[in-house]
Write an enzyme that holds these catalytic residues in place. Structure first.
Site, short mmCIF file in Angstrom:
data_model
loop_
_atom_site.label_atom_id
_atom_site.label_comp_id
_atom_site.label_asym_id
_atom_site.label_seq_id
_atom_site.Cartn_x
_atom_site.Cartn_y
_atom_site.Cartn_z
N VAL A 232 1.16 -3.61 4.02
CA VAL A 232 0.91 -5.05 4.42
C VAL A 232 2.42 -6.00 4.49
O VAL A 232 2.48 -6.93 4.87
CB VAL A 232 -0.14 -5.86 4.26
N TYR B 262 -3.69 -2.37 -10.73
CA TYR B 262 -3.54 -2.08 -9.01
C TYR B 262 -2.64 -3.24 -8.42
O TYR B 262 -1.61 -2.72 -7.64
CB TYR B 262 -4.79 -2.44 -8.40
N SER C 19 0.77 -1.36 -0.05
CA SER C 19 -0.20 -0.07 0.03
C SER C 19 0.83 1.27 -0.08
O SER C 19 0.34 2.56 -0.02
CB SER C 19 -1.01 0.08 1.13
N TYR D 187 -3.68 3.05 8.00
CA TYR D 187 -4.93 2.14 7.98
C TYR D 187 -5.90 2.74 8.93
O TYR D 187 -5.86 3.89 9.45
CB TYR D 187 -4.32 0.92 8.53
N LYS E 253 0.22 3.32 -2.87
CA LYS E 253 -1.06 4.39 -2.95
C LYS E 253 -0.45 5.68 -2.98
O LYS E 253 -1.18 6.58 -3.34
CB LYS E 253 -1.98 3.64 -2.03
N1 GLU Z 1 -2.12 -5.21 -2.13
C1 GLU Z 1 -2.71 -5.21 -0.92
C2 GLU Z 1 -4.39 -5.40 -0.89
O1 GLU Z 1 -4.83 -4.97 -1.83
C3 GLU Z 1 -2.43 -3.78 -0.21
C4 GLU Z 1 -2.84 -4.07 0.97
C5 GLU Z 1 -1.83 -2.97 1.91
O2 GLU Z 1 -0.74 -2.91 1.82
O3 GLU Z 1 -2.59 -2.38 2.78
O4 GLU Z 1 -5.07 -5.91 -0.18
#
Ligand code: GLU
Length: 304
Positions: free
Chosen positions: A258, A188, A63, A240, A66
């Site tokens: 994660v 993604y 993430s 988060y 992002k």
């Molecule tokens: N690729 C992970 C998902 O979509 C990213 C989750 C993360 O790192 O928060 O669940």
């Protein structure tokens, strides 16, 4: 500030907790990573690097991607972006579907999965091969040409991306995804599967610490105002459903993943990245959160 000595002290202090927490296992490839890694890096605006432990071992940024797809989507769309994605903490897990129905397919913020799927959709519209565009962007920011995404991790996530697929189809039903869902999911998952190390990530985030200008090239990538806005979103939504607690403990804008990485910045000073794959129940790295908390406690370098 003697950052090298400080990082060594933090690593030493954290020895008892390194390896604690649970490695993310819902993406099968990530479950194979040992929880015993620990790396941390500080890169100052003038390019000086301080690093300890596994700071040069590549890991799955997940993430943290992002943050960078947000910068790219913001460059493409400007303020029109905020008609398709909100700016409030969600108060729900990163992969939750519940708010999307009440809020007509507009995700609460760009750092939950639904929000990042909208970012991926924008990049699918703008670039023929969006994953290559993101990798190229990361190379520019980090000044490192070897960055790539891990095809096995991307495939592993794509094969199990049922929840993200549900969100994507749901948003498409509200008209908030414009491209075919399988294409958006492919992009993604590849963004999340980019592999980088702490040093390169800490260097890449300097564009925000330096108010929109990439320090090593002098290139202005964002306005100072956009850098401020993205940093604010990191503080309120970047870690988060524990962003409030993280701000309380650490007091820096940060984005976690994660894979166990947490990327933070001290405005006007440096980028800081820590990696340790054992996670707290919130999804943030357990040793990583403690390391950043110790960093701001010992240095007094928080934004407050
Ligand atoms: N690729 C992970 C998902 O979509 C990213 C989750 C993360 O790192 O928060 O669940």
């Amino acid at each position: 500030m003697d950052y090298q000595a400080l990082l060594e002290q933090i690593q030493h202090q954290l020895q008892p907790v390194i390896g604690q927490g649970r490695v993310a296992s819902y993406i099968p490839e990530l479950a194979k990573v040992s929880p015993h890694h620990f790396g941390m890096a500080v890169v100052e605006l003038d390019g000086t690097v301080h690093a300890v432990g596994d700071a040069r071992v590549p890991f799955s940024i997940q993430s943290i991607s992002k943050l960078f797809t947000l910068l790219m989507a913001f460059q493409c769309e400007g303020d029109a972006l905020w008609q398709r994605v909100g700016r409030e903490p969600s108060g729900n897990p990163f992969n939750s579907l519940v708010q999307l129905e009440h809020e007509s397919g507009i995700p609460r913020n760009p750092f939950i999965n639904a929000g990042a799927l909208v970012l991926a959709d924008i990049l699918c519209t703008r670039f023929a091969v969006p994953e290559n565009a993101v990798v190229e962007f990361m190379r520019r920011l980090a000044g490192e040409k070897d960055i790539q995404y891990d095809r096995r991790v991307a495939r592993s996530e794509r094969d199990t991306a049922h929840r993200n697929a549900a969100m994507a189809y749901f948003m498409r039903s509200f008209g908030n995804l414009r491209n075919p869902v399988p294409q958006v999911l492919d992009a993604y998952c590849r963004h999340c599967a980019i592999e980088m190390n702490c040093v390169d990530l800490a260097r890449a985030v300097l564009v925000l610490a330096n108010r929109g200008v990439v320090p090593h090239s002098g290139e202005r990538l964002l306005s100072a105002s956009a850098a401020k806005r993205v940093s604010a979103l990191m503080l309120t939504c970047g870690t988060y459903d524990a962003a409030g607690d993280f701000a309380f403990r650490v007091g820096l804008p940060a984005k976690s993943g994660v894979g166990g990485g947490i990327l933070a910045l001290v405005p006007g000073e440096c980028g800081v990245c820590v990696w340790s794959p054992g996670l707290e129940p919130s999804g943030n790295s357990l040793a990583g959160s403690l390391a950043l908390e110790t960093f701001t406690t010992l240095t007094g370098r928080s934004i407050f």
